[in-house]
Design an enzyme around this catalytic site. Structure first.
Site, PDB file in Angstrom:
ATOM      1  N   CYS A   1     -61.432   7.012  22.153  1.00  0.00           N
ATOM      2  CA  CYS A   1     -61.239   8.350  21.583  1.00  0.00           C
ATOM      3  C   CYS A   1     -60.136   9.144  22.279  1.00  0.00           C
ATOM      4  CB  CYS A   1     -62.548   9.120  21.609  1.00  0.00           C
ATOM      5  SG  CYS A   1     -63.825   8.336  20.599  1.00  0.00           S
TER       6      CYS A   1
ATOM      7  N   HIS B   1     -62.282  18.379  25.124  1.00  0.00           N
ATOM      8  CA  HIS B   1     -62.734  17.211  24.359  1.00  0.00           C
ATOM      9  C   HIS B   1     -64.021  17.572  23.620  1.00  0.00           C
ATOM     10  CE1 HIS B   1     -62.858  13.066  23.210  1.00  0.00           C
ATOM     11  NE2 HIS B   1     -64.019  12.848  23.818  1.00  0.00           N
TER      12      HIS B   1
ATOM     13  N   GLU C   1     -67.520  17.555  31.460  1.00  0.00           N
ATOM     14  CA  GLU C   1     -66.213  18.165  31.256  1.00  0.00           C
ATOM     15  C   GLU C   1     -66.207  19.617  31.714  1.00  0.00           C
ATOM     16  OE1 GLU C   1     -62.806  18.768  27.790  1.00  0.00           O
ATOM     17  OE2 GLU C   1     -64.869  18.315  27.184  1.00  0.00           O
TER      18      GLU C   1
ATOM     19  N   LYS D   1     -64.144  20.269  17.557  1.00  0.00           N
ATOM     20  CA  LYS D   1     -65.066  19.294  16.980  1.00  0.00           C
ATOM     21  C   LYS D   1     -66.278  19.951  16.331  1.00  0.00           C
ATOM     22  CE  LYS D   1     -63.799  15.289  19.832  1.00  0.00           C
ATOM     23  NZ  LYS D   1     -62.808  15.877  20.758  1.00  0.00           N
TER      24      LYS D   1
ATOM     25  N   HIS E   1     -65.918  14.571  15.094  1.00  0.00           N
ATOM     26  CA  HIS E   1     -65.181  13.749  16.058  1.00  0.00           C
ATOM     27  C   HIS E   1     -64.374  12.705  15.298  1.00  0.00           C
ATOM     28  CE1 HIS E   1     -63.874  11.697  19.489  1.00  0.00           C
ATOM     29  NE2 HIS E   1     -65.009  11.559  20.164  1.00  0.00           N
TER      30      HIS E   1
ATOM     31  N   PHE F   1     -64.751   6.154  25.277  1.00  0.00           N
ATOM     32  CA  PHE F   1     -65.645   5.136  25.806  1.00  0.00           C
ATOM     33  C   PHE F   1     -64.882   4.234  26.774  1.00  0.00           C
ATOM     34  CE2 PHE F   1     -68.929   4.871  22.094  1.00  0.00           C
ATOM     35  CZ  PHE F   1     -69.527   6.034  22.548  1.00  0.00           C
TER      36      PHE F   1
END
Length: 411
Positions: free
Chosen positions: A166, A306, A317, A335, A340, A399
């Site tokens: 991502c 993110h 984060e 998002k 996403h 990931f």
């Protein structure tokens, strides 16, 4: 902290987006500023435990690209090509007149042409091998958008595909900047695309425990940094940027929207899916990007996070942001509105950050009604915030603990 280096700016002279908010930068950005959610029940996912997503509305590849082009490609390439054409036009460039040998392409993608692969697999099982399309391999490959885009615009320079889950779109932008820095290219088309809303992929994400289960109210399912978040909402989309050296852009009369001034990348080296709880890898990428841009943390006005709406990612984060920047920057995650978009997320969110810098406005984080007390940040909610944004960063994580951070400055 990494040693500072001489800052190297590249100009963003054109942008293009295809998102669940709409086809084009204007409808996408307008929806993001409103803080509307795009998640809804998805008929193509009927019968699955998670049957909702964020799809691009009204996308007709035959109409937008022409049937002769559209039939050869997977949807992820369709989205990327439409976004690229918008970005090239926005930059005021004409592929018919440029020197294609000096035009590079770097695009990110995480999962490839999953929809066509599922259809081919079904045909193989039910009807035999002769029903597998002969174009399946060039259609479904992760590098297919790069190849199709080069054909579409006559770009014969370096052509790369970045695959960092991502973070792929952001990794692509950082890599594209290096091509300009090296002198190999004068123009680079860069960004990311993803169209992986196929049943097998959604079922796999659900089995992994990554998706929200709020099927009773999909519109509120993606809620970054909210105490009630329970996973992300899968989405599709594409974002493409045109990058040039600032002097080259201005020499042809183009006014940059913003500057990409820093890039940092790292790997957590920790777990296949979970982020490090202490955020060490993320912090490493953030500090690398700041050092690359020659920018101290106190000069950052805005952070496009993110912010996936997953329990672990958002807290990790937020703790890094607090540790590096304190509570001063205005933080958002788009998002909540778009879901996403996986390998396209870093590119779409970089464009949103460019627009925030250019227009002096930070969009709200949709669906954030009850902030997690562990998230001690100035997160923009409810309405866009008008404010000067001279320096911003865009965070992207994937990931495998793959991290990419961009520093974006006013032109």
């Amino acid at each position: 902290m990494p040693a500072r280096r001489m800052r190297y700016d590249v100009a963003v002279t054109g942008v293009g987006m295809v998102t669940p908010g709409g086809i084009g930068v204007r409808p996408s950005w307008d929806l993001i500023l409103r803080g509307d959610s795009t998640a809804s029940t998805d008929p193509e996912l009927a019968g699955l435990p998670v049957d909702f997503s964020c799809r691009v509305p009204g996308f007709d590849a035959d109409r937008l690209l022409g049937r002769r082009i559209a039939w050869r490609q997977d949807r992820m390439a369709h989205l990327g090509l439409v976004a690229a054409r918008e970005a090239i036009a926005d930059a005021g460039l004409d592929p018919k007149s440029w020197d294609g040998t000096r035009v590079g392409i770097v695009v990110g993608n995480a999962l490839g042409g999953t929809r066509l692969f599922e259809e081919a697999r079904s045909a193989l099982v039910s009807e035999g091998p002769r029903q597998v399309p002969p174009m399946l391999i060039p259609q479904m490959g992760l590098s297919s958008l790069g190849g199709f885009l080069a054909i579409d615009c006559g770009a014969t320079g370096p052509n790369l595909t970045t695959v960092t889950a991502c973070a792929s779109g952001a990794t692509a932008i950082g890599t594209a900047r290096d091509l300009l820095r090296s002198g190999v290219c004068d123009v680079v088309l860069t960004g990311g695309t993803e169209a992986a809303l196929s049943p097998t992929i959604i079922a796999a994400f659900h089995q992994l425990g990554a998706l929200s289960n709020r099927g009773d109210d999909p519109a509120t399912a993606s809620r970054p940094f909210d105490i009630g978040r329970d996973g992300f909402v899968a989405a599709e989309g594409a974002g493409i940027l045109v990058l040039e050296r600032p002097a080259d852009a201005r020499a042809r009369g183009a006014e940059p929207r913003a500057l990409i001034s820093g890039y940092g990348a790292s790997a957590d080296a920790y777990h296949p899916t979970a982020p490090r709880a202490d955020g060490a890898g993320v912090e490493q990428a953030v500090r690398m990007a700041l050092a690359d841009a020659g920018t101290p943390p106190e000069e950052v006005d805005h952070i496009n996070a993110h912010g996936t709406s997953t329990p672990l990612n958002d807290v990790a984060e937020a703790q890094v942001i607090r540790r590096v920047f304190g509570d001063r920057p205005a933080v958002t995650s788009v998002k909540g509105a778009l879901g996403h978009t996986l390998g396209a997320a870093g590119a779409i969110e970089a464009i949103c950050t460019v627009l925030s810098v250019q227009h002096g406005v930070v969009p709200p984080t949709a669906n954030l009604n009850n902030p997690d007390p562990q998230v001690e940040l100035d997160i923009v909610t409810k309405a866009p915030r008008a404010m000067p944004v001279s320096t911003a960063i865009s965070n992207s994580f994937g990931f495998g603990g793959l991290n990419a951070v961009l520093v974006i400055n006013a032109a």
